[in-house]
Design an enzyme around this catalytic site. Sequence first.
Site, PDB file in Angstrom:
ATOM      1  N   PRO A  26       0.824  -1.219   0.000  1.00  0.00           N
ATOM      2  CA  PRO A  26       0.000   0.000   0.000  1.00  0.00           C
ATOM      3  C   PRO A  26       0.855   1.265   0.000  1.00  0.00           C
ATOM      4  O   PRO A  26       0.380   2.338  -0.362  1.00  0.00           O
ATOM      5  CB  PRO A  26      -0.799  -0.118   1.297  1.00  0.00           C
ATOM      6  CG  PRO A  26      -0.773  -1.555   1.648  1.00  0.00           C
ATOM      7  CD  PRO A  26       0.549  -2.067   1.163  1.00  0.00           C
TER       8      PRO A  26
ATOM      9  N   GLU B 283       2.451  -7.799   8.568  1.00  0.00           N
ATOM     10  CA  GLU B 283       2.683  -6.341   8.597  1.00  0.00           C
ATOM     11  C   GLU B 283       3.615  -5.907   7.482  1.00  0.00           C
ATOM     12  O   GLU B 283       4.015  -4.746   7.408  1.00  0.00           O
ATOM     13  CB  GLU B 283       3.258  -5.926   9.966  1.00  0.00           C
ATOM     14  CG  GLU B 283       2.374  -6.293  11.149  1.00  0.00           C
ATOM     15  CD  GLU B 283       0.928  -5.855  10.914  1.00  0.00           C
ATOM     16  OE1 GLU B 283       0.032  -6.719  11.024  1.00  0.00           O
ATOM     17  OE2 GLU B 283       0.718  -4.669  10.566  1.00  0.00           O
TER      18      GLU B 283
ATOM     19  N   ARG C 200      -1.179  -8.415 -21.028  1.00  0.00           N
ATOM     20  CA  ARG C 200      -2.035  -8.049 -22.163  1.00  0.00           C
ATOM     21  C   ARG C 200      -1.440  -6.935 -23.009  1.00  0.00           C
ATOM     22  O   ARG C 200      -1.934  -6.644 -24.094  1.00  0.00           O
ATOM     23  CB  ARG C 200      -3.440  -7.653 -21.682  1.00  0.00           C
ATOM     24  CG  ARG C 200      -3.498  -6.438 -20.791  1.00  0.00           C
ATOM     25  CD  ARG C 200      -4.884  -6.200 -20.264  1.00  0.00           C
ATOM     26  NE  ARG C 200      -5.848  -5.922 -21.304  1.00  0.00           N
ATOM     27  CZ  ARG C 200      -5.907  -4.784 -21.974  1.00  0.00           C
ATOM     28  NH1 ARG C 200      -5.023  -3.828 -21.718  1.00  0.00           N
ATOM     29  NH2 ARG C 200      -6.829  -4.585 -22.896  1.00  0.00           N
TER      30      ARG C 200
ATOM     31  N   ASP D  72      -7.466   0.894 -25.430  1.00  0.00           N
ATOM     32  CA  ASP D  72      -7.864   0.760 -24.025  1.00  0.00           C
ATOM     33  C   ASP D  72      -8.364   2.053 -23.432  1.00  0.00           C
ATOM     34  O   ASP D  72      -7.934   3.122 -23.821  1.00  0.00           O
ATOM     35  CB  ASP D  72      -6.605   0.436 -23.189  1.00  0.00           C
ATOM     36  CG  ASP D  72      -6.387  -1.044 -23.116  1.00  0.00           C
ATOM     37  OD1 ASP D  72      -5.341  -1.436 -22.624  1.00  0.00           O
ATOM     38  OD2 ASP D  72      -7.261  -1.767 -23.591  1.00  0.00           O
TER      39      ASP D  72
HETATM   40  C1  4FV Z   1      -1.385  -4.092  -1.223  1.00  0.00           C
HETATM   41  C2  4FV Z   1      -2.025  -3.065  -1.918  1.00  0.00           C
HETATM   42  C3  4FV Z   1      -1.756  -4.585   0.113  1.00  0.00           C
HETATM   43  C4  4FV Z   1      -0.659  -5.006   3.148  1.00  0.00           C
HETATM   44  C5  4FV Z   1      -0.426  -5.864   4.336  1.00  0.00           C
HETATM   45  C6  4FV Z   1      -0.386  -7.205   2.357  1.00  0.00           C
HETATM   46  C7  4FV Z   1      -1.131  -5.946   2.084  1.00  0.00           C
HETATM   47  C8  4FV Z   1      -0.161  -7.254   3.829  1.00  0.00           C
HETATM   48  N1  4FV Z   1      -0.378  -4.550  -1.977  1.00  0.00           N
HETATM   49  N2  4FV Z   1      -1.385  -2.932  -3.131  1.00  0.00           N
HETATM   50  N3  4FV Z   1      -3.089  -2.313  -1.553  1.00  0.00           N
HETATM   51  N4  4FV Z   1      -0.877  -5.438   0.723  1.00  0.00           N
HETATM   52  O1  4FV Z   1      -2.799  -4.210   0.658  1.00  0.00           O
HETATM   53  O2  4FV Z   1      -0.400  -3.843  -3.129  1.00  0.00           O
HETATM   54  O3  4FV Z   1       1.174  -7.567   4.084  1.00  0.00           O
END
Ligand code: 4FV
Length: 252
Positions: A88, A115, A153, A168
């Site tokens: 995230p 985490e 793609r 697209d």
């Molecule tokens: C995530 C996202 C995501 C966070 C904690 C995996 C999680 C756990 N990855 N974009 N949004 N990952 O939420 O890519 O480790």
Amino acid sequence: MKFDILTLFPKMFVSPLEESILARAIEKGLIQIRTINLRDFAWDKHHVVDDTPYGGGQGMVMKVEPIARAIEWIKSQDPVAWTVYLTPQGKPLNQEILQQLSLRSHLILLCGRYEGVDERVRDLYVDEEISIGDYVLTGGELAAMVVIDAVSRLLPGVLGSDRSAKEDSFFNSLLEYPQYTRPSEFRGVSVPEVLLSGNHEAISRWRRKEALRRTALRRPDLLSKANLSEEEKKLLGEIFQENQVKEGRDGV
Ligand code: 4FV
């Protein structure tokens, strides 16, 4: 294009890759996908891949050693492999980033759990961090699947005709125009006449205008990024005119 997926749940990738376009791309050798279980690189008796955070706090952190060993093993085979950590905290994924990734020959997709990973994984191994959206998943695997699908793609020969990727949404940062197919009338709702006219000039003008209308309505942020042609600016003017009239008529 080679995809190496570093994950604690390799089976999550089985069925999505057995279907449709991706399965055919694998068959045609256009993409190679290898899932690598990080637990295989945890060489202690219990194959421990996570531990409690230094400084205390809730949850567990993925240990650096198994990830380091896995990436070094891959890089010993192909030093140009580009390591992407799905998190995230990464750059928000968009079509532009996907086009850049599609130019590479080998991607390592690191899927976090718990985490997340020990910070030294970032310092020592991660080339790029990507987020698929501002929400929290249970793991990075689904995000990695999104990247595999959306990059594949864009590769020549993966889609029926490469033309379609060029049309697209977001390819030119406008949302797509409304699509219709048979029947020409359903529950009293007819397909716009122009689409049945065979007048390709008029059809592409209508599609351009509807793509602009939908983008202006739903994603004005994209409109400001789009480099519109004079023709498109004229169409946008018409749309605003029409809205004025409509609002005038509806007195709102
Ligand atoms: C995530 C996202 C995501 C966070 C904690 C995996 C999680 C756990 N990855 N974009 N949004 N990952 O939420 O890519 O480790």
